[in-house]
Design a protein around this motif. Structure first.
Motif, PDB file in Angstrom:
ATOM      1  N   ILE A   1      11.855   6.883   0.904  1.00 62.56           N
ATOM      2  CA  ILE A   1      12.315   6.731  -0.465  1.00 62.56           C
ATOM      3  C   ILE A   1      12.332   5.255  -0.832  1.00 62.56           C
ATOM      4  O   ILE A   1      11.869   4.839  -1.888  1.00 62.56           O
ATOM      5  N   PHE A   2      12.873   4.419   0.106  1.00 60.30           N
ATOM      6  CA  PHE A   2      12.866   2.978  -0.127  1.00 60.30           C
ATOM      7  C   PHE A   2      11.441   2.487  -0.320  1.00 60.30           C
ATOM      8  O   PHE A   2      11.171   1.628  -1.142  1.00 60.30           O
ATOM      9  N   SER A   3      10.533   3.061   0.467  1.00 59.30           N
ATOM     10  CA  SER A   3       9.137   2.635   0.391  1.00 59.30           C
ATOM     11  C   SER A   3       8.566   2.879  -0.997  1.00 59.30           C
ATOM     12  O   SER A   3       7.844   2.066  -1.547  1.00 59.30           O
ATOM     13  N   GLU A   4       8.919   4.029  -1.599  1.00 60.87           N
ATOM     14  CA  GLU A   4       8.426   4.336  -2.935  1.00 60.87           C
ATOM     15  C   GLU A   4       8.987   3.358  -3.962  1.00 60.87           C
ATOM     16  O   GLU A   4       8.296   2.859  -4.828  1.00 60.87           O
ATOM     17  N   PHE A   5      10.276   3.045  -3.844  1.00 61.66           N
ATOM     18  CA  PHE A   5      10.911   2.138  -4.786  1.00 61.66           C
ATOM     19  C   PHE A   5      10.347   0.743  -4.714  1.00 61.66           C
ATOM     20  O   PHE A   5      10.214   0.043  -5.697  1.00 61.66           O
ATOM     21  N   PHE A   6       9.986   0.282  -3.507  1.00 64.77           N
ATOM     22  CA  PHE A   6       9.542  -1.088  -3.317  1.00 64.77           C
ATOM     23  C   PHE A   6       8.039  -1.251  -3.310  1.00 64.77           C
ATOM     24  O   PHE A   6       7.509  -2.182  -2.750  1.00 64.77           O
ATOM     25  N   GLY A   7       7.315  -0.316  -3.904  1.00 66.61           N
ATOM     26  CA  GLY A   7       5.903  -0.537  -4.152  1.00 66.61           C
ATOM     27  C   GLY A   7       4.974   0.124  -3.168  1.00 66.61           C
ATOM     28  O   GLY A   7       3.779  -0.072  -3.223  1.00 66.61           O
ATOM     29  N   GLY A   8       5.460   0.913  -2.228  1.00 70.06           N
ATOM     30  CA  GLY A   8       4.575   1.550  -1.266  1.00 70.06           C
ATOM     31  C   GLY A   8       4.290   2.971  -1.677  1.00 70.06           C
ATOM     32  O   GLY A   8       4.024   3.273  -2.813  1.00 70.06           O
ATOM     33  N   GLY A   9       4.391   3.883  -0.733  1.00 72.02           N
ATOM     34  CA  GLY A   9       4.153   5.276  -1.040  1.00 72.02           C
ATOM     35  C   GLY A   9       2.924   5.787  -0.345  1.00 72.02           C
ATOM     36  O   GLY A   9       2.022   5.045  -0.016  1.00 72.02           O
ATOM     37  N   ALA A  10       2.884   7.095  -0.107  1.00 68.84           N
ATOM     38  CA  ALA A  10       1.792   7.704   0.646  1.00 68.84           C
ATOM     39  C   ALA A  10       0.462   7.538  -0.061  1.00 68.84           C
ATOM     40  O   ALA A  10      -0.583   7.539   0.562  1.00 68.84           O
ATOM     41  N   SER A  11       0.507   7.360  -1.424  1.00 69.79           N
ATOM     42  CA  SER A  11      -0.756   7.298  -2.156  1.00 69.79           C
ATOM     43  C   SER A  11      -1.401   5.920  -2.109  1.00 69.79           C
ATOM     44  O   SER A  11      -2.548   5.767  -2.481  1.00 69.79           O
ATOM     45  N   ARG A  12      -0.663   4.912  -1.659  1.00 69.36           N
ATOM     46  CA  ARG A  12      -1.211   3.559  -1.661  1.00 69.36           C
ATOM     47  C   ARG A  12      -1.768   3.206  -0.296  1.00 69.36           C
ATOM     48  O   ARG A  12      -1.141   3.428   0.719  1.00 69.36           O
ATOM     49  N   ARG A  13      -2.939   2.636  -0.285  1.00 68.66           N
ATOM     50  CA  ARG A  13      -3.605   2.269   0.965  1.00 68.66           C
ATOM     51  C   ARG A  13      -4.223   0.893   0.812  1.00 68.66           C
ATOM     52  O   ARG A  13      -4.707   0.540  -0.247  1.00 68.66           O
ATOM     53  N   ARG A  14      -4.190   0.132   1.859  1.00 68.48           N
ATOM     54  CA  ARG A  14      -4.835  -1.173   1.852  1.00 68.48           C
ATOM     55  C   ARG A  14      -6.351  -0.985   1.749  1.00 68.48           C
ATOM     56  O   ARG A  14      -6.914  -0.093   2.361  1.00 68.48           O
ATOM     57  N   ALA A  15      -6.972  -1.837   0.968  1.00 67.66           N
ATOM     58  CA  ALA A  15      -8.415  -1.719   0.773  1.00 67.66           C
ATOM     59  C   ALA A  15      -9.163  -1.928   2.088  1.00 67.66           C
ATOM     60  O   ALA A  15      -8.696  -2.613   2.993  1.00 67.66           O
ATOM     61  N   ASP A  16     -10.320  -1.299   2.149  1.00 68.41           N
ATOM     62  CA  ASP A  16     -11.167  -1.444   3.339  1.00 68.41           C
ATOM     63  C   ASP A  16     -11.583  -2.899   3.480  1.00 68.41           C
ATOM     64  O   ASP A  16     -12.234  -3.460   2.583  1.00 68.41           O
ATOM     65  N   PRO A  17     -11.226  -3.568   4.581  1.00 69.43           N
ATOM     66  CA  PRO A  17     -11.551  -4.997   4.730  1.00 69.43           C
ATOM     67  C   PRO A  17     -13.039  -5.265   4.814  1.00 69.43           C
ATOM     68  O   PRO A  17     -13.487  -6.392   4.610  1.00 69.43           O
ATOM     69  N   ASN A  18     -13.820  -4.246   5.118  1.00 66.48           N
ATOM     70  CA  ASN A  18     -15.258  -4.435   5.258  1.00 66.48           C
ATOM     71  C   ASN A  18     -16.045  -3.913   4.052  1.00 66.48           C
ATOM     72  O   ASN A  18     -17.271  -3.846   4.093  1.00 66.48           O
ATOM     73  N   ALA A  19     -15.325  -3.542   2.996  1.00 70.66           N
ATOM     74  CA  ALA A  19     -15.998  -3.071   1.785  1.00 70.66           C
ATOM     75  C   ALA A  19     -16.541  -4.262   0.992  1.00 70.66           C
ATOM     76  O   ALA A  19     -15.999  -5.362   1.072  1.00 70.66           O
ATOM     77  N   PRO A  20     -17.598  -4.068   0.230  1.00 72.75           N
ATOM     78  CA  PRO A  20     -18.132  -5.162  -0.596  1.00 72.75           C
ATOM     79  C   PRO A  20     -17.104  -5.596  -1.647  1.00 72.75           C
ATOM     80  O   PRO A  20     -16.390  -4.758  -2.208  1.00 72.75           O
ATOM     81  N   ARG A  21     -17.035  -6.899  -1.887  1.00 71.71           N
ATOM     82  CA  ARG A  21     -16.112  -7.429  -2.891  1.00 71.71           C
ATOM     83  C   ARG A  21     -16.800  -8.557  -3.660  1.00 71.71           C
ATOM     84  O   ARG A  21     -17.410  -9.433  -3.054  1.00 71.71           O
ATOM     85  N   ARG A  22     -16.659  -8.514  -4.969  1.00 72.89           N
ATOM     86  CA  ARG A  22     -17.228  -9.571  -5.804  1.00 72.89           C
ATOM     87  C   ARG A  22     -16.513 -10.887  -5.510  1.00 72.89           C
ATOM     88  O   ARG A  22     -15.312 -10.920  -5.271  1.00 72.89           O
ATOM     89  N   GLY A  23     -17.259 -11.977  -5.541  1.00 70.56           N
ATOM     90  CA  GLY A  23     -16.666 -13.286  -5.314  1.00 70.56           C
ATOM     91  C   GLY A  23     -15.754 -13.692  -6.458  1.00 70.56           C
ATOM     92  O   GLY A  23     -15.932 -13.262  -7.604  1.00 70.56           O
ATOM     93  N   GLY A  24     -14.779 -14.502  -6.154  1.00 71.37           N
ATOM     94  CA  GLY A  24     -13.862 -14.974  -7.182  1.00 71.37           C
ATOM     95  C   GLY A  24     -14.510 -16.020  -8.081  1.00 71.37           C
ATOM     96  O   GLY A  24     -15.534 -16.620  -7.744  1.00 71.37           O
ATOM     97  N   ASP A  25     -13.922 -16.231  -9.239  1.00 74.08           N
ATOM     98  CA  ASP A  25     -14.421 -17.256 -10.155  1.00 74.08           C
ATOM     99  C   ASP A  25     -13.895 -18.629  -9.737  1.00 74.08           C
ATOM    100  O   ASP A  25     -12.772 -18.753  -9.254  1.00 74.08           O
ATOM    101  N   SER A  26     -14.703 -19.652  -9.944  1.00 73.67           N
ATOM    102  CA  SER A  26     -14.315 -21.028  -9.662  1.00 73.67           C
ATOM    103  C   SER A  26     -14.168 -21.782 -10.978  1.00 73.67           C
ATOM    104  O   SER A  26     -14.683 -21.354 -12.012  1.00 73.67           O
TER     105      SER A  26
END
Length: 383
Positions: free
Chosen positions: A103-128
């Motif tokens: 329950i605390f996890s849901e209140f503080f931004g977690g929850g079963a539906s949230r997952r860390r993104a795949d670290p090896n997935a393609p990601r667009r570069g940031g703007d400079s």
């Protein structure tokens, strides 16, 4: 990261600052600390880099959201994807309160539906971001300028995989390639389960047996390079030039981000600008204004002759059509407006004074329409 200042503190804005507030604060500080305006000042150069880094993160909505939630760890490339994260857990046992931690996890931004993104997935570069300082003429006519740009680039030694020649990358046995692990803690309130970065692979999801020496296995390096950019004619102070694909390199095959270059234009000793029109003032002698004259007027294209008619009054304005600034990305130019001032002579010789007195004696109301009008108004007022 312990020595990094809070990005909002760097820019001197509140955490709730809107995009235009961020941009205004960035322009002011970038201009203040720009190396071209502070040659040889190491402290100013350090501040300039810090300001650019802060604006690069906070001007990007996704990066800003991660920074607000996770701090520097959410946007530092050493921490893998840096993407969602937070606490995770389920609602199992809610009725019996045997997993109150979920329950605390849901209140503080977690929850079963949230997952860390795949670290090896393609990601667009940031703007400079960067800044270029132009003279008045360079902004009006356009030019080419070389600027220094600092960005995250794909390591040219390992090609971005972080592996040195002869080495290999294997799936992390601790997190099984996810880049994160679930940590379970038992408390007086029940079981609390949260998700944290894998300490063995540091969020990358892989173990490299022989890391690339140039990038220390990260796959990316911080690169400062000189880049020539095309400045379009008509650009103005505060405008931003966008160079697509010139920002941070993408990760795992995704495209690079963009480079945003903020323009600062130095003030001109003669000209002022409003939109695409140019304004200047020129001094006339008493004689030139009274008798008329042909005078030389400066423009951004060079000198032109301007005919001053007889009896020109101080503050009169003349329009030089088409002598203004090229309209940005359009055909045509603005105009130039020339305001005249009449300089009263000083340090007169005895003969000059006598001549002026003779002139005054020969003058009457027909020579001074404003004086005549004012005299009549005074008469009506006192009567």
């Amino acid at each position: 990261m312990a020595d990094k200042r809070d990005y909002y503190e760097v820019l001197g804005v509140d955490r709730s600052a809107a995009d235009d507030e961020l941009k205004k604060a960035y322009r002011k500080l970038a201009k203040k600390y720009h190396p071209d305006l502070n040659p040889g000042d190491a402290a100013a150069e350090k501040n300039f880099k810090e300001v650019n880094e802060a604006y690069e993160i906070l001007s990007d909505k996704e990066k800003r959201a991660r920074y607000d939630q996770f701090g520097h760890a959410g946007v530092d490339p050493n921490f893998g994807a840096g993407g969602g994260g937070g606490y995770s857990g389920g609602f199992g046992g809610f009725g019996g309160f045997d997993d109150l931690g979920s329950i605390f996890s849901e209140f503080f931004g977690g929850g079963a539906s949230r997952r860390r993104a795949d670290p090896n997935a393609p990601r667009r570069g940031g703007d400079s971001s960067a800044q270029v300082i132009l003279s008045f003429e360079e902004a009006a006519k356009g030019c080419k300028k070389k600027i220094k740009v600092t960005r995250n680039a794909t390591c040219d030694s390992c090609g971005g995989n972080g592996v040195a020649e002869g080495g290999a990358a294997k799936t992390c046995p601790n997190c099984h390639g996810t880049g994160h692990v679930n940590v379970v803690q038992r408390t007086a309130f029940g079981t609390i389960q949260n998700q944290t970065v894998c300490g063995q692979c540091r969020g990358s999801g892989k173990i490299i047996d022989k890391p690339c020496q140039k990038c220390a296995g990260k796959g990316r390096i911080r690169l400062t390079e000189q880049r020539e950019i095309e400045i379009p004619a008509g650009i103005d102070d505060g405008h931003t030039i966008r160079v697509r694909g010139a920002g941070d390199s993408g990760v795992n095959g995704d495209p690079a981000g963009d480079l945003h270059i903020t323009v600062a234009v130095r003030p001109h000793p003669i000209f002022e600008r409003e939109g695409f029109d140019v304004f200047c003032s020129i001094p006339l002698t008493f004689t030139q204004a009274a008798l008329g004259a042909e005078v030389i007027v400066p423009t951004i294209d060079g000198k032109v002759k301007l005919t001053i008619p007889e009896g020109t009054q101080p503050g009169s304005e003349f329009k030089l059509r088409g002598k203004g600034i090229q309209r940005l990305n359009y055909n045509g130019r603005g105009d130039q407006y020339v305001t005249v001032t009449v300089e009263v002579p000083r340090n007169l010789s005895k003969k000059q004074k006598e001549l002026l007195k003779d002139f005054e004696d020969e003058s009457d109301d027909k020579n001074y329409a404003r004086k005549k009008s004012f005299t009549e108004k005074l008469k009506d007022f006192f009567d």
